[in-house]
Scaffold this motif. Structure first.
Motif, short mmCIF file in Angstrom:
data_model
loop_
_atom_site.label_atom_id
_atom_site.label_comp_id
_atom_site.label_asym_id
_atom_site.label_seq_id
_atom_site.Cartn_x
_atom_site.Cartn_y
_atom_site.Cartn_z
N GLY A 178 -20.70 -24.13 -14.11
CA GLY A 178 -19.42 -23.52 -14.45
C GLY A 178 -18.75 -24.13 -15.67
N HIS A 186 -14.94 -24.16 -21.23
CA HIS A 186 -15.47 -24.18 -22.59
C HIS A 186 -15.94 -22.80 -23.02
CE1 HIS A 186 -15.80 -28.60 -22.98
NE2 HIS A 186 -16.28 -28.62 -21.74
N GLY A 197 -11.13 -26.88 -22.56
CA GLY A 197 -11.96 -27.84 -23.28
C GLY A 197 -12.30 -27.28 -24.64
N LEU A 253 -17.99 -25.30 -27.45
CA LEU A 253 -19.25 -26.03 -27.59
C LEU A 253 -20.17 -25.35 -28.61
CD1 LEU A 253 -19.87 -27.00 -23.86
CD2 LEU A 253 -18.67 -28.28 -25.64
N GLN A 276 -22.16 -31.26 -35.05
CA GLN A 276 -20.97 -32.08 -34.81
C GLN A 276 -21.35 -33.57 -34.89
OE1 GLN A 276 -18.49 -30.29 -31.83
NE2 GLN A 276 -17.90 -32.29 -31.06
N ILE A 286 -19.17 -36.92 -30.16
CA ILE A 286 -18.88 -36.28 -28.87
C ILE A 286 -17.47 -36.70 -28.48
CG2 ILE A 286 -19.56 -36.07 -26.45
CD1 ILE A 286 -22.37 -37.13 -27.36
N GLY A 293 -14.98 -36.81 -30.08
CA GLY A 293 -14.33 -37.55 -31.15
C GLY A 293 -14.62 -39.04 -31.15
N THR A 301 -11.69 -40.04 -20.96
CA THR A 301 -11.91 -38.65 -21.37
C THR A 301 -11.36 -37.71 -20.29
OG1 THR A 301 -13.54 -37.05 -22.13
CG2 THR A 301 -14.21 -38.45 -20.32
N THR A 302 -10.99 -36.52 -20.71
CA THR A 302 -10.45 -35.54 -19.76
C THR A 302 -11.53 -34.60 -19.23
OG1 THR A 302 -9.75 -34.37 -21.74
CG2 THR A 302 -8.05 -35.53 -20.50
N PRO A 335 -14.39 -33.77 -16.75
CA PRO A 335 -14.75 -34.31 -15.43
C PRO A 335 -16.25 -34.55 -15.30
CG PRO A 335 -14.43 -31.93 -15.28
CD PRO A 335 -14.12 -32.31 -16.72
N LEU A 373 -24.69 -32.40 -11.77
CA LEU A 373 -25.96 -32.09 -12.42
C LEU A 373 -26.91 -33.26 -12.19
CD1 LEU A 373 -24.71 -30.99 -15.98
CD2 LEU A 373 -25.66 -29.46 -14.26
N VAL A 401 -29.34 -29.27 -20.41
CA VAL A 401 -28.08 -28.72 -20.91
C VAL A 401 -27.82 -29.21 -22.34
CG1 VAL A 401 -25.57 -28.75 -20.62
CG2 VAL A 401 -27.04 -28.37 -18.63
N LEU A 419 -27.42 -26.97 -25.74
CA LEU A 419 -26.29 -27.01 -26.67
C LEU A 419 -26.78 -27.25 -28.11
CD1 LEU A 419 -23.55 -28.98 -24.73
CD2 LEU A 419 -23.80 -26.51 -25.01
#
Ligand code: HEC
Length: 118
Positions: free
Chosen positions: A38, A43, A56, A59, A65, A68, A70, A93-94, A96, A100, A108, A112
């Motif tokens: 989810g 995102h 968020g 992605l 980028q 990660i 920042g 970090t916010t 969660p 996985l 994953v 990405l």
């Protein structure tokens, strides 16, 4: 002695063993895991039409980028660890922790990177 050398070389070839087995990265499995976990609730995920959460960062273009969240270097191993358990990887970090497995989080991360390229 000379004639023995090729024999010795073949004898030294290590047998395939579990310890040397490299887990296969699977981008398609990564997408499945993203849908199950989810990630889209928070995102915008490339290749995922719905949902496209906004709480968020997007992605999209993740391969290009530099950092990660920042703060962490954008490397496959660090990205996989962050995706699986962000608070443990980057305290404060916010994002969660997600349900996985280690191999799913690697898939994953691969997804990405692969789908971020344009
Ligand atoms: C409950 C909302 C939520 C869910 C669900 C969630 N994330 Fe996040 N994610 C966040 C927030 C908020 C941040 C920003 C964290 C920060 O900047 O410290 C973030 C940051 C990230 C980042 C770093 C983004 C950047 O631009 O550097 C990645 C990568 C990421 N999330 C991947 C995922 C993946 C993959 C999943 C699904 C397995 C997922 N997230 C599920 C909220 C969420």
């Amino acid at each position: 002695m000379r004639a023995l050398l090729p024999l010795l070389l073949t004898a030294c070839k290590p047998p395939p063993s579990e310890a040397q087995h490299m887990p296969q990265i699977d981008v398609a499995r990564g997408k499945q895991a993203i849908m199950h976990a989810g990630c889209g609730a928070c995102h915008v995920v490339p290749g995922l039409r719905w949902p496209q959460g906004q709480s968020g960062p997007s992605l999209e273009g993740f391969a290009d980028q530099g950092l990660i969240a920042g703060r962490l270097p954008n490397r496959p191993d660090i990205l996989a660890a962050y995706i699986r358990n962000a608070p443990a990887t980057l305290p404060g970090t916010t994002m969660p922790a997600m349900s996985l497995s280690e191999s799913e989080s690697r898939d994953v991360a691969a997804y990405l990177y692969a789908s971020g390229k344009r």
